[in-house]
Structures are given as structure tokens and as C-alpha cells.
Design a protein around this motif. Sequence first.
Motif, PDB file in Angstrom:
ATOM      1  N   GLY A  74     127.552  14.357  62.134  1.00 41.21           N
ATOM      2  CA  GLY A  74     127.163  14.543  60.743  1.00 41.21           C
ATOM      3  C   GLY A  74     125.660  14.669  60.577  1.00 41.21           C
ATOM      4  O   GLY A  74     125.179  15.465  59.748  1.00 41.21           O
ATOM      5  N   LEU A  75     124.909  13.913  61.335  1.00 44.99           N
ATOM      6  CA  LEU A  75     123.450  13.938  61.221  1.00 44.99           C
ATOM      7  C   LEU A  75     122.845  15.211  61.789  1.00 44.99           C
ATOM      8  O   LEU A  75     121.784  15.661  61.351  1.00 44.99           O
ATOM      9  CB  LEU A  75     122.845  12.726  61.948  1.00 44.99           C
ATOM     10  N   GLU A  76     123.514  15.798  62.761  1.00 42.84           N
ATOM     11  CA  GLU A  76     122.923  16.970  63.434  1.00 42.84           C
ATOM     12  C   GLU A  76     122.820  18.177  62.525  1.00 42.84           C
ATOM     13  O   GLU A  76     122.095  19.125  62.821  1.00 42.84           O
ATOM     14  CB  GLU A  76     123.735  17.301  64.688  1.00 42.84           C
ATOM     15  N   ASP A  77     123.526  18.156  61.395  1.00 44.23           N
ATOM     16  CA  ASP A  77     123.398  19.243  60.431  1.00 44.23           C
ATOM     17  C   ASP A  77     122.272  18.988  59.431  1.00 44.23           C
ATOM     18  O   ASP A  77     121.989  19.840  58.579  1.00 44.23           O
ATOM     19  CB  ASP A  77     124.724  19.421  59.669  1.00 44.23           C
ATOM     20  N   ASP A  78     121.648  17.807  59.522  1.00 45.55           N
ATOM     21  CA  ASP A  78     120.539  17.439  58.637  1.00 45.55           C
ATOM     22  C   ASP A  78     119.245  17.999  59.224  1.00 45.55           C
ATOM     23  O   ASP A  78     118.799  17.590  60.290  1.00 45.55           O
ATOM     24  CB  ASP A  78     120.471  15.923  58.521  1.00 45.55           C
ATOM     25  N   HIS A  79     118.617  18.945  58.493  1.00 48.14           N
ATOM     26  CA  HIS A  79     117.425  19.627  59.016  1.00 48.14           C
ATOM     27  C   HIS A  79     116.301  18.628  59.309  1.00 48.14           C
ATOM     28  O   HIS A  79     115.649  18.709  60.360  1.00 48.14           O
ATOM     29  CB  HIS A  79     116.937  20.669  58.007  1.00 48.14           C
ATOM     30  N   GLU A  80     116.073  17.678  58.395  1.00 48.33           N
ATOM     31  CA  GLU A  80     114.978  16.725  58.597  1.00 48.33           C
ATOM     32  C   GLU A  80     115.247  15.852  59.818  1.00 48.33           C
ATOM     33  O   GLU A  80     114.336  15.549  60.595  1.00 48.33           O
ATOM     34  CB  GLU A  80     114.805  15.841  57.367  1.00 48.33           C
ATOM     35  N   PHE A  81     116.489  15.479  59.999  1.00 51.63           N
ATOM     36  CA  PHE A  81     116.853  14.653  61.155  1.00 51.63           C
ATOM     37  C   PHE A  81     116.538  15.395  62.456  1.00 51.63           C
ATOM     38  O   PHE A  81     115.901  14.855  63.367  1.00 51.63           O
ATOM     39  CB  PHE A  81     118.343  14.316  61.076  1.00 51.63           C
ATOM     40  N   VAL A  82     116.969  16.639  62.537  1.00 53.07           N
ATOM     41  CA  VAL A  82     116.741  17.436  63.744  1.00 53.07           C
ATOM     42  C   VAL A  82     115.258  17.697  63.954  1.00 53.07           C
ATOM     43  O   VAL A  82     114.775  17.776  65.075  1.00 53.07           O
ATOM     44  CB  VAL A  82     117.528  18.763  63.662  1.00 53.07           C
ATOM     45  N   GLU A  83     114.505  17.812  62.846  1.00 53.59           N
ATOM     46  CA  GLU A  83     113.057  18.054  62.938  1.00 53.59           C
ATOM     47  C   GLU A  83     112.329  16.866  63.547  1.00 53.59           C
ATOM     48  O   GLU A  83     111.370  17.031  64.295  1.00 53.59           O
ATOM     49  CB  GLU A  83     112.494  18.300  61.530  1.00 53.59           C
ATOM     50  N   ASN A  84     112.759  15.670  63.198  1.00 54.05           N
ATOM     51  CA  ASN A  84     111.980  14.480  63.545  1.00 54.05           C
ATOM     52  C   ASN A  84     112.330  13.879  64.902  1.00 54.05           C
ATOM     53  O   ASN A  84     111.497  13.216  65.510  1.00 54.05           O
ATOM     54  CB  ASN A  84     112.144  13.414  62.457  1.00 54.05           C
ATOM     55  N   ILE A  85     113.546  14.057  65.352  1.00 52.13           N
ATOM     56  CA  ILE A  85     113.855  13.622  66.717  1.00 52.13           C
ATOM     57  C   ILE A  85     114.674  14.713  67.390  1.00 52.13           C
ATOM     58  O   ILE A  85     115.315  15.536  66.730  1.00 52.13           O
ATOM     59  CB  ILE A  85     114.623  12.277  66.769  1.00 52.13           C
ATOM     60  N   LYS A  86     114.634  14.749  68.686  1.00 55.74           N
ATOM     61  CA  LYS A  86     115.300  15.809  69.430  1.00 55.74           C
ATOM     62  C   LYS A  86     116.559  15.259  70.083  1.00 55.74           C
ATOM     63  O   LYS A  86     116.488  14.394  70.958  1.00 55.74           O
ATOM     64  CB  LYS A  86     114.356  16.357  70.503  1.00 55.74           C
ATOM     65  N   ILE A  87     117.698  15.723  69.598  1.00 51.18           N
ATOM     66  CA  ILE A  87     118.972  15.402  70.235  1.00 51.18           C
ATOM     67  C   ILE A  87     119.595  16.731  70.636  1.00 51.18           C
ATOM     68  O   ILE A  87     119.948  17.546  69.779  1.00 51.18           O
ATOM     69  CB  ILE A  87     119.911  14.629  69.288  1.00 51.18           C
ATOM     70  N   MET A  88     119.676  16.969  71.908  1.00 53.57           N
ATOM     71  CA  MET A  88     120.132  18.264  72.393  1.00 53.57           C
ATOM     72  C   MET A  88     121.640  18.407  72.205  1.00 53.57           C
ATOM     73  O   MET A  88     122.425  17.665  72.786  1.00 53.57           O
ATOM     74  CB  MET A  88     119.769  18.427  73.868  1.00 53.57           C
ATOM     75  N   LYS A  89     122.023  19.349  71.350  1.00 49.30           N
ATOM     76  CA  LYS A  89     123.450  19.592  71.135  1.00 49.30           C
ATOM     77  C   LYS A  89     124.098  20.183  72.376  1.00 49.30           C
ATOM     78  O   LYS A  89     125.232  19.849  72.720  1.00 49.30           O
ATOM     79  CB  LYS A  89     123.632  20.553  69.954  1.00 49.30           C
ATOM     80  N   GLU A  90     123.340  21.050  73.041  1.00 50.27           N
ATOM     81  CA  GLU A  90     123.894  21.681  74.233  1.00 50.27           C
ATOM     82  C   GLU A  90     123.845  20.710  75.403  1.00 50.27           C
ATOM     83  O   GLU A  90     122.806  20.115  75.680  1.00 50.27           O
ATOM     84  CB  GLU A  90     123.091  22.943  74.574  1.00 50.27           C
ATOM     85  N   PRO A  91     124.949  20.506  76.093  1.00 41.95           N
ATOM     86  CA  PRO A  91     124.934  19.612  77.263  1.00 41.95           C
ATOM     87  C   PRO A  91     123.960  20.123  78.317  1.00 41.95           C
ATOM     88  O   PRO A  91     123.826  21.327  78.536  1.00 41.95           O
ATOM     89  CB  PRO A  91     126.384  19.676  77.765  1.00 41.95           C
ATOM     90  N   GLY A  92     123.275  19.202  78.940  1.00 47.13           N
ATOM     91  CA  GLY A  92     122.313  19.569  79.965  1.00 47.13           C
ATOM     92  C   GLY A  92     122.905  19.404  81.348  1.00 47.13           C
ATOM     93  O   GLY A  92     124.117  19.531  81.542  1.00 47.13           O
ATOM     94  N   PHE A 105     118.255  12.238  74.088  1.00 45.57           N
ATOM     95  CA  PHE A 105     117.703  11.679  72.854  1.00 45.57           C
ATOM     96  C   PHE A 105     116.209  11.455  73.096  1.00 45.57           C
ATOM     97  O   PHE A 105     115.832  10.740  74.030  1.00 45.57           O
ATOM     98  CB  PHE A 105     118.370  10.354  72.502  1.00 45.57           C
ATOM     99  N   SER A 106     115.369  12.045  72.271  1.00 43.08           N
ATOM    100  CA  SER A 106     113.926  11.968  72.499  1.00 43.08           C
ATOM    101  C   SER A 106     113.180  12.174  71.189  1.00 43.08           C
ATOM    102  O   SER A 106     113.702  12.751  70.241  1.00 43.08           O
ATOM    103  CB  SER A 106     113.503  13.036  73.517  1.00 43.08           C
ATOM    104  N   LEU A 107     111.927  11.686  71.150  1.00 42.26           N
ATOM    105  CA  LEU A 107     111.043  12.012  70.025  1.00 42.26           C
ATOM    106  C   LEU A 107     110.489  13.422  70.142  1.00 42.26           C
ATOM    107  O   LEU A 107     109.949  13.952  69.180  1.00 42.26           O
ATOM    108  CB  LEU A 107     109.860  11.030  69.983  1.00 42.26           C
TER     109      LEU A 107
END
Length: 850
Positions: free
Chosen positions: A663-681, A688-690
Amino acid sequence: MRSEKRRIAEDRSFFAEWKKWGPYLAERQWGTVREDCSTDGSAWDYFTFDDALNIAYSSGEDGIAGISDYEQHLCFAPAFWNGQDPIIKERLFGLTNEQGNRGETVKEVYYYLDNTPTHSYMVMLYKYPQEEFPYQKLKLENFNRDRFDPEYGLMDTGVFQGNRYFDIFIEYAKKNPEDILIRITVHNRGPEKAHIHLIPQLWFRRTWSNRDEDKKPVMSLEGKGLIQTECEKLDLMYFYAQNEPEVIFCENESALDHFPREEGDKRFNKRGINDYIIKGKNDAVNPENTGTKAAVIYDLGVNPGKPVTVYLRLTNRLMIKPFSDFRKVFSKRIKETDRYYGEIIDSRQSRDIKNIQRQAAAGLLWSKQFYCYDLSKKVSQLDIADDSNYYSGFNRNRNWQNIRNDDIVSVPDKWKNPWYSSWDTAFNACAYAGLDPDFAKNQLYLLTTPRFMHNTGKLPADEWDFDKIIPPVHAWAVWYVYCADKEKNRNKGDLIFLESIFQKLLLNYNWWLNRKDEFGNSVLQGGLFGFENNDFCDDLNIEGENRIIQACGISWMSVFCIKLMAMAIELSQINPVYQETAVRLLDEFFLFGRALKNLGPQKIDLWNDNEGFYFDRMEISEEGQVYQTGIPSITGLIPLFAVEVFDKKQMKKNPDFNDWLSGLEDDHEFVENIKIMKEPGKNRNRLFSLLDENKIHRILGRVFSGSTFLSKFGISNSSMENSERYGTENKIWFPLNFMLIESMKKYYSYYGNGLKIGFPTGSGNFISMLDATTELSKMLINLFKRNENDVRVYNSGQSSLILDPNFNKYIDYFEYFDPGTGKGSGSKHKTGWTGLINNFIKNLENDTEI
């Protein structure tokens, strides 16, 4: 199961208390806060080195290469006299800050050579001059030097010229937990025969004074070379001395009053052994051969090349032939120690690298200490000490009356820093993780118990000021130690340890959250660097209400938060309710990320996109303006440490957390402020990173630039620009490099070879994050390993250490290093955090080039 591992397991299960006796004697008890009863808190001045000859300690004991039981009732340590010194050498000498330009450093030469986790075998080397120890020369010369001059140490005085010194090897081997064999071997390195008094001493810590309720123990002569000790807290113990030497007794009581209303028998007092040997005062020792302190005296004539060995034994058994099995027991324990290190040290490494690792481990294990500090009792004593309230001005740590420490702790340095520090404890535990995980976990947990942690949730900083603000790295260390232990145990983690300490860490985390900053959204907007607790901003002479605004406070809290989140996700496998805690922590991680970009009413963004780095800001109160400092400081590196990677299985086991995250990953501000990679690495991990990939690239571009932080020996704590512009002292600290390396490993576990960085920046050499950690580890190792000229870089300029075979195989583990020359500085025995050298060497287990 191998012998040492079996002993570790037996001690863990309380089947046999192999760790009951160990190197728990401090190397300096004088000048500590525990012994301080001054009106102004000047502990160094209140109880000096000279006082230690006359005054009985109140909270602990010190000695050279000494041992005690884990409650320090009974102590043993050797003392020496070369026939020239004004006092016997029974404790290490050093200076205070007021006495020299490099104060608080020990002016002695000694090395920790071997030790095991259960202390079944231990060796320490002490080098003792044959001519008079230059106490006054060391004081005078250091006093006349300023802070820009090099330290004047014992080697600089010339007392080792012509090799006129003794090498004294002190060895211990345990036959069983209550049977300790002691072997002391004296080598004369000089050209002609020399005499030395070897004076092994046995004594009780003074717990029977009017301030305590213990029954006074006693030791007495029971036969030629046999001392019996009686203490209600211990079994009857017997001390055997080979060759029936002279035995003398006195009391561990003060010769002079020092502590308020001090009471005790002043006859045959603490300095009695010294006065008997040095001054020939027969009435200084008890003719009835009883007391609370005893010494056996060996007057040895030692020829060059013909070492002399003395056998001693401390045991709970009466024995007819106490020395008949020495050779067998020592040989067996030495072989077991070799096997133990053969299993944890890569056999493919060179002999030199193995030597570095072994001595680093020894120093870490020797740096355990019995630490006694009951603050409530001490405050009460001071309050009632004098009817005139003479001591009412003493207020250090008064709001920490929960402190009731009576434990074995890992100290940063047994002479310079003979106390725990929560910052050092964290890194010491990381160094212990590959050596003795049980003790590593014990130390981390210990600081969170009610006898240490304040009821507000704050961890004690160090005894000089428990309220001092230092970075919250405890959770980072807990997670590192847990993961290292889990990997060692075939992916089976100690969830009981993790859950028990997690609850305490949450208390500490909430303490930090409740620290109010004036903006109300950043937790900490000011500096909180931590490596020596300062950076170049402390040298800017900020006056009045002007403020420095730095990224590191927020970043440290982000590190704390993400590591707690990792623990919560791990613990959810035993209790799904931890998923809710992980969700809360994820929300707060987002808030920290937002604070880095929108700090305060001015919406300050600490990121400078032109420079590709986080820069400090200075707010000038009169103008109401905020200016960028323009100089990169190491505080801009800390956001890199706020990173964690979760594998596919972990995410799948946490459906509630996953739903919230989706649910949070669709929040633009959330994605802007911390980096959570949707694509598996790599390996389908989630990051999860700043920081996003661009910022990681650009920050590391600064870090690995030779004009900023990268030296040929590792990352320094300040940029070259700062050093030139502000005159700050550039230093290489192992903890900074350690956290950077471990963080880069996290990024690599997600990006793999898909993210490459220039190393060094601008070289055109682009390598993976993992390869960069390898190169950085090599740089740090190069401080210690012999180079192509057969020289250890940290010894630069000291020809005697380079050329003398009786010096150059022994290693000093300095507090920090000069990034230009690699020369070591500060404490020489900082094997707590400089012992992390073993962690760096482990990074290269598959590399054959070190």
C-alpha cells in the motif's frame, strides 16, 4: 568436539565454570571515576599513580598480567624489581592529560600474545628495563611538548639501548576450572648477567572495610612455599611457589587515610611488601606470616641466552607434588589452543597474517575486566562522609543511581580506558562474534539490564559521564552479532537472545524518539558523529545561538530503526505480532527519510545535488539564514549505513508487513523519501535504504576520492580539505571502516555486479561493491602486515621495532592511524575495536593475495 569448544559449551551450560578465573584484573584502577571522591570530579588528580602505592582501592584492583575470579575476591599478579627503581614494578605507569601532550597513554612496553575464550591458556609479554625506570624523564619531556609534537614514550628514553632489558613471559594454563598453573620465564636480552627480583603477589580485594559487610578473609603460610587462603565467597585455595622461596605478608589496607572516614589496620599496610624489598624494613611485614596480601620473592641472576623459569600454582586442592605435571599440562593446552585457532583462522593465510590475527584475538580476550561500580552506595557515602557536606559538590552521574555494576566487561583498553563504554562495547562485541559469540551476546545484553540501563531507556555512555550523547549503534551491533552467530550455526539463530534484547532496544529507541528537537520532526538535527565524538565542526568555534545542522543525527536514528525492523521481521517467525512492530518501524524509517529532505521550517534539504553529498549547514541566528558549509565532512557518509536487505523467504513469511508495504509503495512521497526496490535483486532480495542508486554512486564517489576521505590505508574520519583548512587531525578509525564495509556488503547482496563504482574515484577502475570491500580491507590490513621492506607500516620511524627480532614479531593495536603515513597513534592496546582487523581478514578468506 575439540577441547576448547567443549570447555566453551561446558561453561555455557554451567556444567563447569571454565571462565570463573580469567584476566579480570584492571591495568589501571587509580585515576578512575570509581575511586574518585573529589569535590570537583577530577579523578586523575584525586587518586594518582603515586597514591596507588599507599592507598587501598575501594572498587577494584590492578596489576600486570594479573588474574582474579569473576567476582574479584582473590587476585594474583607478578611484580618485579630491577634493583634500580625507587618502587617495585607492580603496576603500569602512564600520564594524565595534564602531564603531557599525549596524556592518558601508558608509558610501558607489553604485548598480549595468546588467550582462549575460556582462558585455558594465556600468555602476556612484559618488557622491563634493567636500568632505572625513567618515571621523571617521561613526565618532564611530555609536559614540555605541545599537542603537535609526537608522543614521548618509553622507547624514546633510551632505556632499551644495548638490549639491556628483560623479556618476561607470564603464562597461565588451567588443568581444570579451579586449578591454574602459572609459568613465568625471564629472558635477559642484554650482553651480560643481570639480576631481577621476581615477586609474585597474591591478595584479596578489600571488601571488608566499614563500607561493606563481608567478613575479612585471611591468607597464611602453611608450609615452605605454600599459602592457604580463606574467603567465605570462595573455596579454600592453595598457592604453591616452586623452590621454597621467602614468603612475606601484609594487609591490603591504606598506609594513609584517603577515603572519608577510612578505617582499617594501618600496621603492615599495602606498601609493606615494597618497603621490605626496597628499603629493607623488616617491620613493614607481618612476622606471624598472615594477612590479606602476600608475596613470594625470587632473587634471580639471569645470564644472556639462558632464561630462568619459575613455576607457581593456584588451586583448590592440597597436593604433594604440585609441579610434577607442569610440562604435560602446558604442552596439552598449547596444542589445544593451536587447534582452536587452526579452526577459526584460514589455514591458507601466511604465517604473518596468522600471527596478526592470533595476537588481535589475544588482546581482545585479555581486555576483560571485573568492573565494580555501585553508584547508589557511593552517593550515599559521599553525602554522609563529612558533617560539613564537604563532598556535596560532587555530582557526577548522580541521576544514575540504578547503576549497580559488579560484572566482567570487555573494556576498550585496560589501561587507558579501564571501563566499559556502550559505544566501544558494541564494536568489541562485533570483534568477539567470530571468537566467542556467547561472550559477545552477553556483553550486548548486559548493558540493557536494569543494573546498567537507565529507567528512561538510556544506555550509559561511559563512567566519566553516563549522560554523554553518543551514536545509537547498539542495535546495529546486536544484529551483526546475531547474524554472524546464525551463519556459524548453520542458519540457526539464537532467537531467545534476540527477543530478550529486542524488547530492551525498543526502550532505548523510544528514549531517543522522546528527545525533543525544536523542529519536532527530525529527532536529532545536530551533530552526532561519534568517532571520537567530534568532527571538523567542533573546530569552527560556533558562538552564541548559531547552530550546525548535520545529517548524521537523523542518519544514526535511521540505522537504529532499520536494524530493529530487521529484528522484528526475524522474530515474526516465532510470534506473528512482531509484524505489527515491523510496520511501525517502517513508518518511522519513512519519517527519518523525509526529515533529511525537509528539515525544520526552512524545509532544509541536506543533500547537495550539485556536489553529490550530504553537507552540513550552519544557521546564523542574527541573520536567520542557513548556509551550507561547503566542506564535506564524514557526517555525509552516515546515511549509507541505513540499509537492510531481506530475502524472498523473509518477505513471504510476513504477509501483514507485505500488505502494508504494498500500500505504501504507491505513495509518491514515501517512495521519494526512502528507497524500497520493488524489483527483486540478486537472489530475489528486497532492498530498504535511505538512498537510491544515484546517491549511493555519488556518495561513494566522494568517499573513495583521494582528495577527500580515501587514503592508501583506509577511510579517514575527515576530508583532506578539512585538514588543510581547519587544521583538524585526520585519523583512520577501524569502526568507521567496519560499518562502511558491512553496509556495502548489504548493497552488493541486492545489486550484485549490477552496481559498480570507481575505486579510487576517477581512476577508470570500476568494480563491484564486494570487490570494493575487498580492496578496502586490504588497505587496512596493510597497516599491520610486513611490506616488501619487511616493515609494518604502523611502526614507521621506530627502527628498533623494525629490526629487532625480539620486537618486530609482536603487534601493537593502536587506537587510530595517520592516513598519510599509516603510523599508529593513541592507545597501543585498543584491541577492542582495532581487533576488528580479524573481521577484515575474514573478508578475504577466498583471496590469496594478502
